[in-house]
Design a protein around this motif. Structure first.
Motif, PDB file in Angstrom:
ATOM      1  N   CYS A 219      35.716  42.314  42.552  1.00 43.97           N
ATOM      2  CA  CYS A 219      35.146  43.674  42.299  1.00 43.97           C
ATOM      3  C   CYS A 219      36.034  44.395  41.247  1.00 43.97           C
ATOM      4  CB  CYS A 219      35.321  44.470  43.714  1.00 43.97           C
ATOM      5  SG  CYS A 219      33.660  43.701  44.815  1.00 43.97           S
TER       6      CYS A 219
ATOM      7  N   ARG B 119      29.071  38.728  39.631  1.00 43.58           N
ATOM      8  CA  ARG B 119      29.727  38.576  38.449  1.00 43.58           C
ATOM      9  C   ARG B 119      29.407  37.249  37.776  1.00 43.58           C
ATOM     10  NH1 ARG B 119      35.896  38.298  37.983  1.00 43.58           N
ATOM     11  NH2 ARG B 119      35.226  38.822  35.812  1.00 43.58           N
TER      12      ARG B 119
ATOM     13  N   ALA C  83      30.450  50.579  37.701  1.00 40.66           N
ATOM     14  CA  ALA C  83      32.022  50.428  37.836  1.00 40.66           C
ATOM     15  C   ALA C  83      32.634  50.957  38.985  1.00 40.66           C
ATOM     16  CB  ALA C  83      32.611  50.744  36.572  1.00 40.66           C
ATOM     17  N   ARG C  84      32.132  52.245  39.109  1.00 43.62           N
ATOM     18  CA  ARG C  84      32.752  52.978  40.416  1.00 43.62           C
ATOM     19  C   ARG C  84      32.411  52.310  41.479  1.00 43.62           C
ATOM     20  NH1 ARG C  84      30.497  58.770  37.741  1.00 43.62           N
ATOM     21  NH2 ARG C  84      32.127  58.776  36.084  1.00 43.62           N
TER      22      ARG C  84
ATOM     23  N   ILE D   8      30.360  46.144  32.407  1.00 46.65           N
ATOM     24  CA  ILE D   8      30.060  46.724  33.395  1.00 46.65           C
ATOM     25  C   ILE D   8      30.938  47.990  33.203  1.00 46.65           C
ATOM     26  CG2 ILE D   8      30.508  47.061  35.864  1.00 46.65           C
ATOM     27  CD1 ILE D   8      30.465  43.979  36.214  1.00 46.65           C
ATOM     28  N   SER D   9      31.872  48.194  32.527  1.00 43.39           N
ATOM     29  CA  SER D   9      32.532  49.461  32.372  1.00 43.39           C
ATOM     30  C   SER D   9      31.736  50.473  31.352  1.00 43.39           C
ATOM     31  CB  SER D   9      33.842  49.283  31.775  1.00 43.39           C
ATOM     32  OG  SER D   9      33.837  48.650  30.453  1.00 43.39           O
TER      33      SER D   9
ATOM     34  N   ALA E 276      34.724  45.430  37.800  1.00 42.40           N
ATOM     35  CA  ALA E 276      34.941  46.972  37.194  1.00 42.40           C
ATOM     36  C   ALA E 276      35.580  47.259  35.954  1.00 42.40           C
ATOM     37  CB  ALA E 276      35.640  47.793  38.275  1.00 42.40           C
ATOM     38  N   ARG E 277      36.555  46.347  35.518  1.00 43.83           N
ATOM     39  CA  ARG E 277      37.159  46.522  34.175  1.00 43.83           C
ATOM     40  C   ARG E 277      36.569  45.369  33.067  1.00 43.83           C
ATOM     41  NH1 ARG E 277      42.964  44.142  35.863  1.00 43.83           N
ATOM     42  NH2 ARG E 277      43.419  45.013  33.651  1.00 43.83           N
ATOM     43  N   ASP E 278      35.466  44.754  33.592  1.00 43.32           N
ATOM     44  CA  ASP E 278      34.758  44.146  32.472  1.00 43.32           C
ATOM     45  C   ASP E 278      34.008  45.111  31.784  1.00 43.32           C
ATOM     46  OD1 ASP E 278      31.840  42.619  31.518  1.00 43.32           O
ATOM     47  OD2 ASP E 278      33.644  41.181  31.943  1.00 43.32           O
ATOM     48  N   GLU E 279      34.259  44.851  30.171  1.00 37.75           N
ATOM     49  CA  GLU E 279      33.421  45.814  29.159  1.00 37.75           C
ATOM     50  C   GLU E 279      31.998  45.906  29.445  1.00 37.75           C
ATOM     51  OE1 GLU E 279      34.335  44.109  25.495  1.00 37.75           O
ATOM     52  OE2 GLU E 279      36.516  44.479  25.563  1.00 37.75           O
TER      53      GLU E 279
ATOM     54  N   PRO F 105      29.176  53.576  34.076  1.00 37.86           N
ATOM     55  CA  PRO F 105      30.260  54.033  34.905  1.00 37.86           C
ATOM     56  C   PRO F 105      29.845  53.931  36.391  1.00 37.86           C
ATOM     57  CG  PRO F 105      28.984  55.716  33.373  1.00 37.86           C
ATOM     58  CD  PRO F 105      28.806  54.416  33.001  1.00 37.86           C
TER      59      PRO F 105
END
Length: 402
Positions: A166, A93, A182-183, A175-176, A170-173, A179
């Motif tokens: 985590c 992160r 994020a998964r 990283i999202s 995963a909700r960070d723009e 996909p």
């Protein structure tokens, strides 16, 4: 006991397989703190689960000659996993320098916890070997109680921190937008919740034992199985970002099978031109991408073989009927091509001497999707009423000439 061995050993072997793969794949990047944290996470989790099997507990205690030494070893490995997994997500992160300030605190804290556990264990009276109920059997002994308490709290903090970061990551723009990454983070979050749940249950049972309530001890026996299963989402979490982008989507997989079955009638009708080139690679029978790729290759080869037998009058007749039917340009072209292929593939047509055709007459697709679409249109037109009519007229004319 057998079911405990089966579960622990199976999950442990999965973890050791993942460890071997990661060491091999990342051996050239050992200078990276992120890689060290990743390998440490897999190492601690795999060996903690593997050594937790009752059969291995007996063996460890026998080899060391220290009753219940396996409990100290496994619990220390779990604490190491909690700390390294927390450090790993911090490196994911934050930039390395910023993450290191937090990771350094984790290393000091969790190293101190393991050292304290070692001291407390050897200060305790744990002479009776307990394979699966060490916690509940010695829960009321003060030094063991403190030993268990710091072990469980550090596990909750480390794995809870891992799950939290985590989930946030995963909700960070940034990283999202990727996909598969994020998964992977969501699965890694899920992997952290297993040991958190295990530690919370253990803490509850420990508090109940201190209060003299022993009716919940059975929960302490089953909770470790929950923690061992965390190796499965951990494997998935680490595999998704690596292998996910390489795998086609289920939608594309279904679309390829649809293309295969749409091309199949045409492919079967032209296979007699040169059946020896039909090929399905070993192990690829259920792979629609391979099957369609082979269909396209073989159809193009057969088309080249039949091109010298094309009859311009067949193409003109097909084009005339297609215009009368007001077909769009792409379908008109497909009808003409289908009529030529079908007429040229007959025995009568191939009795005639082949003619040289200019390369400009043969136009292939510009990309894979275009090639698929073009051949699907030709396949649909191959047995259409227009092509039937053109080939029938051509057959009568050929027999009349003979």
């Amino acid at each position: 006991m057998a079911i405990f061995d089966l579960i622990y050993l199976s999950c442990g072997l999965i973890g050791l397989g993942l460890l071997a793969y990661k060491i091999r794949a990342l051996h050239s990047n050992w200078g990276s703190p992120r890689v060290v944290a990743l390998i440490s996470t897999v190492f601690f989790s795999a060996f903690a689960v593997f050594f937790a099997a009752p059969a291995n507990i007996t063996w460890i205690n026998w080899v060391t000659g220290v009753p219940n030494f396996a409990a100290l070893l496994v619990y220390a490995l779990v604490v190491g996993f909690a700390g390294s997994s927390f450090a790993l997500v911090l490196y994911w992160r934050y930039p390395p320098v910023q993450a290191w300030h937090r990771v350094r605190l984790i290393l000091i804290s969790y190293g101190s916890v393991i050292a304290a556990m070692v001291v407390l264990f050897f200060k305790s009276e744990v002479g009776d070997e307990r394979q699966i109920d060490f916690d509940t059997f010695y829960a009321t002994q003060p030094t063991v109680a403190v030993f268990l308490f710091i072990y469980l709290v550090s596990t909750v903090v480390g794995c809870g921190g891992q799950a939290y970061h985590c989930w946030q990551g995963a909700r960070d723009e940034a990283i999202s937008a990727r996909p598969w990454l994020a998964r992977g983070l969501l699965w890694y979050c899920f992997a952290g919740l297993f040991p958190v749940a295990f530690a919370v249950i253990k803490l509850f049972v420990l508090l109940m034992d201190w209060a003299g309530e022993r009716s919940f001890d059975v929960l302490s026996l089953t909770a470790p199985l929950m923690a061992s299963l965390s190796i499965i989402p951990l494997v998935i979490a680490m595999a998704l970002p690596v292998f996910g982008p390489r795998r086609p989507s289920p939608r594309l997989w279904l679309r390829r099978w649809r293309t295969y079955f749409l091309l199949r009638p045409l492919h079967r009708s032209l296979a007699h031109v040169n059946p020896h080139i039909v090929l399905i690679a070993p192990g690829k029978f259920l792979n629609p991408h391979h099957r369609v790729r082979r269909q396209i290759i073989e159809l193009n080869d057969w088309r080249w073989a039949l091109t010298p037998y094309y009859d311009l009058s067949v193409g003109e007749s097909a084009a005339s009927l297609a215009r009368q039917a007001a077909l769009p340009k792409d379908e008109l072209t497909a009808v003409v091509e289908a009529a030529q292929l079908r007429a040229a593939g007959t025995t009568e047509a191939r009795r005639r001497p082949p003619q040289r055709r200019p390369a400009a007459e043969i136009v292939d697709g510009t990309d894979l999707a275009t090639e698929h679409e073009r051949w699907v249109r030709i396949s649909r037109a191959f047995n259409s009423p227009i092509v039937d009519a053109v080939v029938a007229v051509r057959g009568h004319a050929a027999r009349g000439t003979d």
